[in-house]
Design a protein around this motif. Structure first.
Motif, PDB file in Angstrom:
ATOM      1  N   MET A   1       0.837  -1.204   0.000  1.00 12.85           N
ATOM      2  CA  MET A   1       0.000   0.000   0.000  1.00 12.85           C
ATOM      3  C   MET A   1       0.872   1.255   0.000  1.00 12.85           C
ATOM      4  N   SER A   2       1.902   1.258   0.819  1.00 12.71           N
ATOM      5  CA  SER A   2       2.793   2.417   0.887  1.00 12.71           C
ATOM      6  C   SER A   2       3.451   2.684  -0.465  1.00 12.71           C
ATOM      7  N   SER A   3       3.857   1.611  -1.155  1.00 14.40           N
ATOM      8  CA  SER A   3       4.481   1.786  -2.477  1.00 14.40           C
ATOM      9  C   SER A   3       3.496   2.342  -3.506  1.00 14.40           C
ATOM     10  N   GLN A   4       2.192   2.196  -3.235  1.00 14.23           N
ATOM     11  CA  GLN A   4       1.144   2.708  -4.116  1.00 14.23           C
ATOM     12  C   GLN A   4       0.654   4.092  -3.671  1.00 14.23           C
ATOM     13  N   GLY A   5       1.316   4.638  -2.648  1.00 11.46           N
ATOM     14  CA  GLY A   5       0.928   5.951  -2.145  1.00 11.46           C
ATOM     15  C   GLY A   5      -0.263   5.920  -1.212  1.00 11.46           C
ATOM     16  N   ILE A   6      -0.603   4.747  -0.709  1.00  8.46           N
ATOM     17  CA  ILE A   6      -1.731   4.601   0.213  1.00  8.46           C
ATOM     18  C   ILE A   6      -1.154   4.433   1.617  1.00  8.46           C
TER      19      ILE A   6
ATOM     20  N   SER B   1     -10.355   7.038   2.542  1.00  6.10           N
ATOM     21  CA  SER B   1     -10.760   7.777   1.345  1.00  6.10           C
ATOM     22  C   SER B   1      -9.670   7.802   0.273  1.00  6.10           C
ATOM     23  N   GLU B   2      -8.421   7.543   0.651  1.00  9.98           N
ATOM     24  CA  GLU B   2      -7.323   7.567  -0.308  1.00  9.98           C
ATOM     25  C   GLU B   2      -6.882   6.170  -0.737  1.00  9.98           C
ATOM     26  N   ASN B   3      -7.756   5.181  -0.537  1.00 13.69           N
ATOM     27  CA  ASN B   3      -7.477   3.817  -0.987  1.00 13.69           C
ATOM     28  C   ASN B   3      -8.443   3.475  -2.117  1.00 13.69           C
ATOM     29  N   PRO B   4      -8.071   3.786  -3.363  1.00 14.50           N
ATOM     30  CA  PRO B   4      -9.000   3.590  -4.479  1.00 14.50           C
ATOM     31  C   PRO B   4      -9.377   2.124  -4.696  1.00 14.50           C
ATOM     32  N   PHE B   5      -8.499   1.209  -4.341  1.00  8.91           N
ATOM     33  CA  PHE B   5      -8.775  -0.212  -4.549  1.00  8.91           C
ATOM     34  C   PHE B   5      -9.868  -0.694  -3.596  1.00  8.91           C
ATOM     35  N   ALA B   6      -9.763  -0.312  -2.327  1.00  8.68           N
ATOM     36  CA  ALA B   6     -10.784  -0.703  -1.349  1.00  8.68           C
ATOM     37  C   ALA B   6     -12.115  -0.012  -1.654  1.00  8.68           C
ATOM     38  N   LEU B   7     -12.064   1.263  -1.999  1.00  9.87           N
ATOM     39  CA  LEU B   7     -13.299   1.983  -2.341  1.00  9.87           C
ATOM     40  C   LEU B   7     -14.026   1.301  -3.499  1.00  9.87           C
TER      41      LEU B   7
END
Length: 184
Positions: free
Chosen positions: A25-30, A149-155
């Protein structure tokens, strides 16, 4: 996949999988999870309360469309490898109490994590269906959760599977949407 309650002997494997997911997640900016949350103590408490479940790689006898045959993954993964974890309970942060919910008899989904080795294979959807059926069997009428809100995959996962935003909470890492779905 096979499902069961988590055990204390699973704790190291759970933490290793979650740390791997945190790094991804961190590597994806999350920047949702870190060394503070969730921590080993959170998972230990969940196991002791009987609220943490593990999804394990299925046996070699059955073909599962999402994984291929067991032989396809056996060279890389142990047959008792943890694929995912989740926590279901009626406990929630006080921010949940400020939200306007639509449905009654809720259970809350916490700390859903799919191992990075199994992501992008439809496991999240399978897991949500399993969790929702489990909650119906337990007598619940709705499932609630919060999503960064900043996790597009989970959203995307939750919205595609019928979860609706009911409000938000602003916690240490930022804004989280409070979501709900009627189940059953």
């Amino acid at each position: 996949m096979n499902y069961r309650l988590g055990r204390l002997e699973d704790l190291d494997a759970i933490c290793q999988m979650v740390d791997f997911a945190k790094d991804l997640m961190s590597s994806q900016g999350i920047e949702q999870w870190d060394e503070i949350y969730p921590a080993k103590e959170d998972f230990k408490g969940d196991i002791e309360k009987g609220t943490l479940y593990v999804a394990l790689e299925g046996s070699g006898e059955n073909k599962d469309e999402n994984f291929g045959t067991h032989e396809d993954v056996a060279s890389k993964k142990s047959s008792d490898r943890i694929v995912a974890i989740y926590v279901i309970s009626t406990e929630c942060d006080d921010e949940y109490l400020k939200c306007t919910w639509e449905y009654e008899k809720p259970c809350i989904l916490h700390r859903l994590c799919v191992s990075p080795d199994y992501q992008n294979k439809g496991i999240g959807k399978i897991l949500l269906n399993k969790i929702e059926n489990q909650l119906v069997d337990m007598g619940y009428e709705s499932c609630r959760l919060d999503v960064f809100s900043e996790n597009p995959f989970a959203l995307k996962l939750y919205e595609k599977n019928g979860y609706e935003r009911r409000g938000h909470a602003d916690w240490r890492k930022g804004r989280f949407y409070l979501m709900e779905k009627k189940i059953g």
